[in-house]
Scaffold this active site. Structure first.
Site, PDB file in Angstrom:
ATOM      1  N   CYS A 236       0.830  -1.201   0.000  1.00 58.63           N
ATOM      2  CA  CYS A 236       0.000   0.000   0.000  1.00 58.63           C
ATOM      3  C   CYS A 236       0.877   1.268   0.000  1.00 58.63           C
ATOM      4  O   CYS A 236       1.438   1.600  -1.038  1.00 58.63           O
ATOM      5  CB  CYS A 236      -0.987  -0.073   1.160  1.00 58.63           C
TER       6      CYS A 236
ATOM      7  N   HIS B 288      -3.417  -4.952   2.073  1.00 57.71           N
ATOM      8  CA  HIS B 288      -2.771  -5.451   3.301  1.00 57.71           C
ATOM      9  C   HIS B 288      -3.183  -6.905   3.528  1.00 57.71           C
ATOM     10  O   HIS B 288      -4.337  -7.161   3.860  1.00 57.71           O
ATOM     11  CB  HIS B 288      -3.275  -4.678   4.518  1.00 57.71           C
TER      12      HIS B 288
ATOM     13  N   GLU C 274      -1.443  -8.614   5.893  1.00 56.87           N
ATOM     14  CA  GLU C 274      -0.914  -8.886   7.248  1.00 56.87           C
ATOM     15  C   GLU C 274      -1.960  -8.683   8.344  1.00 56.87           C
ATOM     16  O   GLU C 274      -1.783  -9.144   9.460  1.00 56.87           O
ATOM     17  CB  GLU C 274       0.339  -8.023   7.516  1.00 56.87           C
TER      18      GLU C 274
HETATM   19  N1  GLN Z   1      -3.436   6.317   1.288  1.00 56.47           N
HETATM   20  C1  GLN Z   1      -2.133   6.036   1.835  1.00 56.47           C
HETATM   21  C2  GLN Z   1      -1.054   6.851   1.108  1.00 56.47           C
HETATM   22  O1  GLN Z   1      -1.325   7.497   0.172  1.00 56.47           O
HETATM   23  C3  GLN Z   1      -1.792   4.563   1.785  1.00 56.47           C
HETATM   24  C4  GLN Z   1      -2.743   3.772   2.678  1.00 56.47           C
HETATM   25  C5  GLN Z   1      -2.193   2.491   3.199  1.00 56.47           C
HETATM   26  O2  GLN Z   1      -0.978   2.252   3.215  1.00 56.47           O
HETATM   27  N2  GLN Z   1      -3.087   1.659   3.719  1.00 56.47           N
HETATM   28  O3  GLN Z   1       0.066   6.820   1.504  1.00 56.47           O
END
Ligand code: GLN
Length: 185
Positions: free
Chosen positions: A81, A166, A168
Site C-alpha cells: 500500500c 494489506h 498482514e
Molecule cells: N493512502 C495512503 C497513502 O497514500 C496509503 C494507505 C495504506 O498504506 N493503507 O500513503
C-alpha cells in the site's frame, strides 16, 4: 540460505507488528528496522502500509534517503500500500517523491477515501484495501501476480514486489503473500 532469513519491516510509521506472526510462520525472523545499522543487518525489507507522505517526511527528517536507496537497490523488498507508493516509478494525485524501484505508475487513494476501504479475496485469502493506491500503468518487465476490479494489485519484477492491499491484518498465518515473498529470499 542455511540460517533463518531476517526480514526487516521498515518501522518509522505504519502497520509493522502485524507482520511478525506471518514472518515467523514462514520460518523467518521478524525485525522492526529504523536505523542504518538495522538496515544493514537484514536480508530483505517489507515497506509496510501506512501514510506515504508521513513516511517521506520522517525519511527526510532522519536523513535516511541515501542509505535506504542503497539498501533497497541490493535486497529483496516488498512494498504494501503506502510501501507500493514509495517503490513506484511515478506517483500521481498528487505527484510525490519515490524510490523508483518498480516501473509502475500508482494513483494515490485510487479507490476513494476511507469509506471505500474494503476486503476482498486475493489468491483465496481475504485481504484489506485501506485507502489503497491503484496501479494505473505497468511496464512490460512487470509480472502481475493478481488483479482486482480490472487493475493489477500484486506485482513483481525481479526481487521487488508490491501489493496495494494489506494481507498482514488477516490473522490466518502465514498469508500466501508472505510465503511467496519469503520463498524468494
Ligand atoms: N493512502 C495512503 C497513502 O497514500 C496509503 C494507505 C495504506 O498504506 N493503507 O500513503
Amino acid at each position: 540460505m542455511c540460517s533463518k532469513p531476517v526480514i526487516g519491516v521498515f518501522a518509522l510509521q505504519g502497520a509493522v507488528i502485524p507482520h511478525k506472526p506471518h514472518i515467523e510462520a514462514c520460518g523467518a525472523e521478524f525485525r522492526a528496522v529504523k536505523t542504518q545499522a538495522d538496515f544493514e543487518a537484514v536480508d530483505a525489507f517489507i515497506l509496510p502500509g501506512g501514510e506515504s507522505t508521513t513516511m517521506l517526511k520522517l525519511i527526510e527528517r532522519f536523513d535516511l534517503w541515501d542509505i535506504l536507496a542503497e539498501q533497497f537497490a541490493e535486497k529483496p523488498i516488498w512494498g504494501i500500500c503506502a510501501g507500493t507508493i514509495l517503490m513506484a516509478e511515478t506517483v500521481t494525485d498528487p505527484v510525490q517523491k519515490s524510490f523508483n524501484l518498480l516501473p509502475i505508475t500508482v494513483r494515490r487513494n485510487g479507490y476513494g477515501r476511507q469509506l471505500n476501504s474494503h476486503h476482498a479475496p486475493i489468491d483465496g485469502y481475504n485481504v484489506s484495501f485501506i485507502r489503497a493506491p491503484v496501479i494505473t500503468d505497468i511496464s512490460d518487465s512487470i509480472t502481475v501476480l493478481a488483479e482486482h476490479e480490472g487493475s493489477p494489485v500484486w506485482v513483481e519484477c525481479g526481487n521487488k514486489v508490491a501489493s496495494t492491499f494489506h494481507p498482514e491484518l488477516t490473522m490466518d498465518y502465514p498469508s500466501p503473500m508472505h510465503k511467496a515473498f519469503i520463498a524468494k529470499i
